[in-house]
Design a protein around this motif. Structure first.
Motif, PDB file in Angstrom:
ATOM      1  N   ARG A 154      29.374  20.486   9.354  1.00 50.96           N
ATOM      2  CA  ARG A 154      28.571  19.294   9.104  1.00 50.96           C
ATOM      3  C   ARG A 154      27.951  19.272   7.707  1.00 50.96           C
ATOM      4  NH1 ARG A 154      29.771  15.184  12.444  1.00 50.96           N
ATOM      5  NH2 ARG A 154      30.268  16.032  14.502  1.00 50.96           N
ATOM      6  N   GLY A 155      28.332  20.229   6.857  1.00 46.18           N
ATOM      7  CA  GLY A 155      27.916  20.129   5.463  1.00 46.18           C
ATOM      8  C   GLY A 155      26.968  21.193   4.972  1.00 46.18           C
ATOM      9  N   MET A 156      26.478  22.083   5.844  1.00 40.01           N
ATOM     10  CA  MET A 156      25.574  23.137   5.397  1.00 40.01           C
ATOM     11  C   MET A 156      26.352  24.238   4.684  1.00 40.01           C
ATOM     12  SD  MET A 156      22.782  23.810   8.412  1.00 40.01           S
ATOM     13  CE  MET A 156      21.607  22.561   8.920  1.00 40.01           C
ATOM     14  N   SER A 157      25.662  24.955   3.787  1.00 40.64           N
ATOM     15  CA  SER A 157      26.269  26.133   3.184  1.00 40.64           C
ATOM     16  C   SER A 157      26.342  27.244   4.229  1.00 40.64           C
ATOM     17  CB  SER A 157      25.438  26.603   1.990  1.00 40.64           C
ATOM     18  OG  SER A 157      24.170  27.086   2.418  1.00 40.64           O
ATOM     19  N   ALA A 158      27.141  28.265   3.919  1.00 42.53           N
ATOM     20  CA  ALA A 158      27.306  29.361   4.884  1.00 42.53           C
ATOM     21  C   ALA A 158      25.973  30.040   5.189  1.00 42.53           C
ATOM     22  CB  ALA A 158      28.306  30.375   4.333  1.00 42.53           C
ATOM     23  N   GLU A 159      25.170  30.267   4.152  1.00 43.83           N
ATOM     24  CA  GLU A 159      23.880  30.936   4.349  1.00 43.83           C
ATOM     25  C   GLU A 159      22.938  30.074   5.179  1.00 43.83           C
ATOM     26  OE1 GLU A 159      20.266  32.917   1.672  1.00 43.83           O
ATOM     27  OE2 GLU A 159      22.016  31.999   0.700  1.00 43.83           O
ATOM     28  N   GLU A 160      22.871  28.786   4.849  1.00 42.66           N
ATOM     29  CA  GLU A 160      21.994  27.884   5.606  1.00 42.66           C
ATOM     30  C   GLU A 160      22.446  27.774   7.056  1.00 42.66           C
ATOM     31  OE1 GLU A 160      20.641  24.732   2.105  1.00 42.66           O
ATOM     32  OE2 GLU A 160      22.466  24.386   3.270  1.00 42.66           O
ATOM     33  N   ALA A 161      23.759  27.743   7.280  1.00 44.33           N
ATOM     34  CA  ALA A 161      24.282  27.627   8.637  1.00 44.33           C
ATOM     35  C   ALA A 161      23.941  28.861   9.470  1.00 44.33           C
ATOM     36  CB  ALA A 161      25.795  27.419   8.586  1.00 44.33           C
ATOM     37  N   GLU A 162      24.057  30.051   8.866  1.00 42.92           N
ATOM     38  CA  GLU A 162      23.728  31.279   9.590  1.00 42.92           C
ATOM     39  C   GLU A 162      22.256  31.304   9.984  1.00 42.92           C
ATOM     40  OE1 GLU A 162      25.605  33.631  10.659  1.00 42.92           O
ATOM     41  OE2 GLU A 162      27.518  33.088   9.731  1.00 42.92           O
TER      42      GLU A 162
END
Length: 359
Positions: free
Chosen positions: A236-244
């Motif tokens: 949905r557009g989040m970066s990998a770090e933000e998603a984690e």
């Protein structure tokens, strides 16, 4: 930046005094235009317009001080600036801002040695400010308004070309009228069908992109170590770090309602039926215009001339409005629209005459 100042030592010629008086009148009128527009706005837009008016008043004071005893009687601004004022009083719309944007871009101060660099720079910045305000207004214009302009223009050009092409073949006026009516209905129905399919297809694509509202129910059963929930956020557009981080927070709190990231509700573009009906009406209104003289029984020559005049005026109008919507000089767009429309009509008339000779 230092305040504007004049040079009292420099002698002024009669030509300079005349030019400075015109600048003074224009600056005064432009300030009034911005204040008039500000009365029809609120919030931030109102503050911006009033700030522009104050800037124009500073320029006005500069020319007043520079003229000194040669200021003379108050003069009328140029015709264009008076027209902007009329538009602001009567409409106060995006069209006035678009015209003011063009005026600011065409400032004479850039090539006038008597105008300080600060004023010239101010006018260029004003053009960008007005461009931004006009862009806001264009975004607020309804899709139906744009469809009205473009749909009517399509009807004007296509049916005029059809009518003149058939007329060039030498058929009777009643045949020209019948052909024109057929062209109106065929074109309007085609536009309506195309608009319906376009809007409906867009809605289906947007609906397919909506998150599944039931997905949050399976979050408690997910493997915390694998943390596949993070893939949803990344998709949905989040970066990998933000998603984690977001996925870890969901697992930690068990706030399952947050399992699928919130996204803005897509704009489905209105009703496809409404779009289809609007397209039909707008196209038909333009296509009807070249038929008017033939409906009242005019012959081919007289009817063709009247149709050309009516459509030419309408093309100038729609071209000018299109130019304003696009933020371009309306006169150029109006003339371009006229040339293209009449060019298409001339080509079809020539082809019709050629087929008439052959057949």
């Amino acid at each position: 930046m230092s305040p504007l100042s004049t040079d009292p030592q420099r002698p002024a010629s009669r030509r300079q005094i005349k030019r400075w008086r015109r600048y003074l009148a224009n600056e005064r009128a432009e300030a009034a235009v911005y204040r008039e527009l500000a009365q029809r706005r609120n919030g931030e837009e109102r503050e911006i317009l009033l700030a522009l008016a104050d800037a124009e008043s500073r320029h006005e004071n500069y020319w007043r001080d520079k003229l000194g005893h040669d200021i003379g009687m108050p003069q009328q601004p140029n015709l264009a600036t008076r027209f902007y004022g009329l538009m602001a009083r009567r409409f106060g719309s995006v069209f006035t801002l678009a015209l003011m944007q063009t005026a600011e871009n065409r400032t004479p101060y850039l090539s006038d040695a008597d105008a300080p660099e600060q004023i010239a720079a101010d006018e260029q910045i004003h053009a960008e400010v007005v461009r931004g305000l006009a862009a806001r207004g264009r975004e607020k214009l309804s899709g139906s308004f744009r469809a009205a302009v473009f749909g009517a223009n399509d009807g004007l050009v296509s049916n005029l070309a059809l009518v003149l092409g058939v007329m060039g073949s030498g058929v009777a006026p009643n045949v020209v009228l019948l052909t024109g009516i057929s062209g109106l209905l065929a074109g309007a129905l085609s536009m309506a069908a195309g608009e319906y399919i376009s809007v409906r297809s867009q809605q289906e694509l947007l609906e397919a992109a909506r998150p599944n509202g039931d997905a949050h129910e399976v979050v408690p059963q997910l493997d915390v170590d694998a943390n596949e929930l993070a893939l949803v956020y990344r998709a949905r557009g989040m970066s990998a770090e933000e998603a984690e981080k977001q996925a870890a927070a969901v697992f930690h709190t068990q706030e399952t309602v947050e399992a699928v990231p919130e996204v803005a509700e897509p704009d489905l573009g209105g009703s496809p039926w409404s779009a289809a009906i609007s397209s039909f009406v707008f196209f038909a209104s333009g296509a009807f215009l070249p038929l008017i003289p033939f409906i009242f029984g005019a012959g081919n020559l007289v009817g063709g001339v009247i149709a050309l005049l009516l459509v030419s005026l309408a093309l100038l109008l729609t071209g000018g409005v299109t130019g304003l919507i696009s933020g371009k000089p309306p006169l150029y767009r109006a003339l371009r629209q006229l040339v293209i429309g009449l060019g298409a009509a001339a080509i079809t008339f020539g082809l019709g005459a050629l087929f008439g000779l052959i057949l």
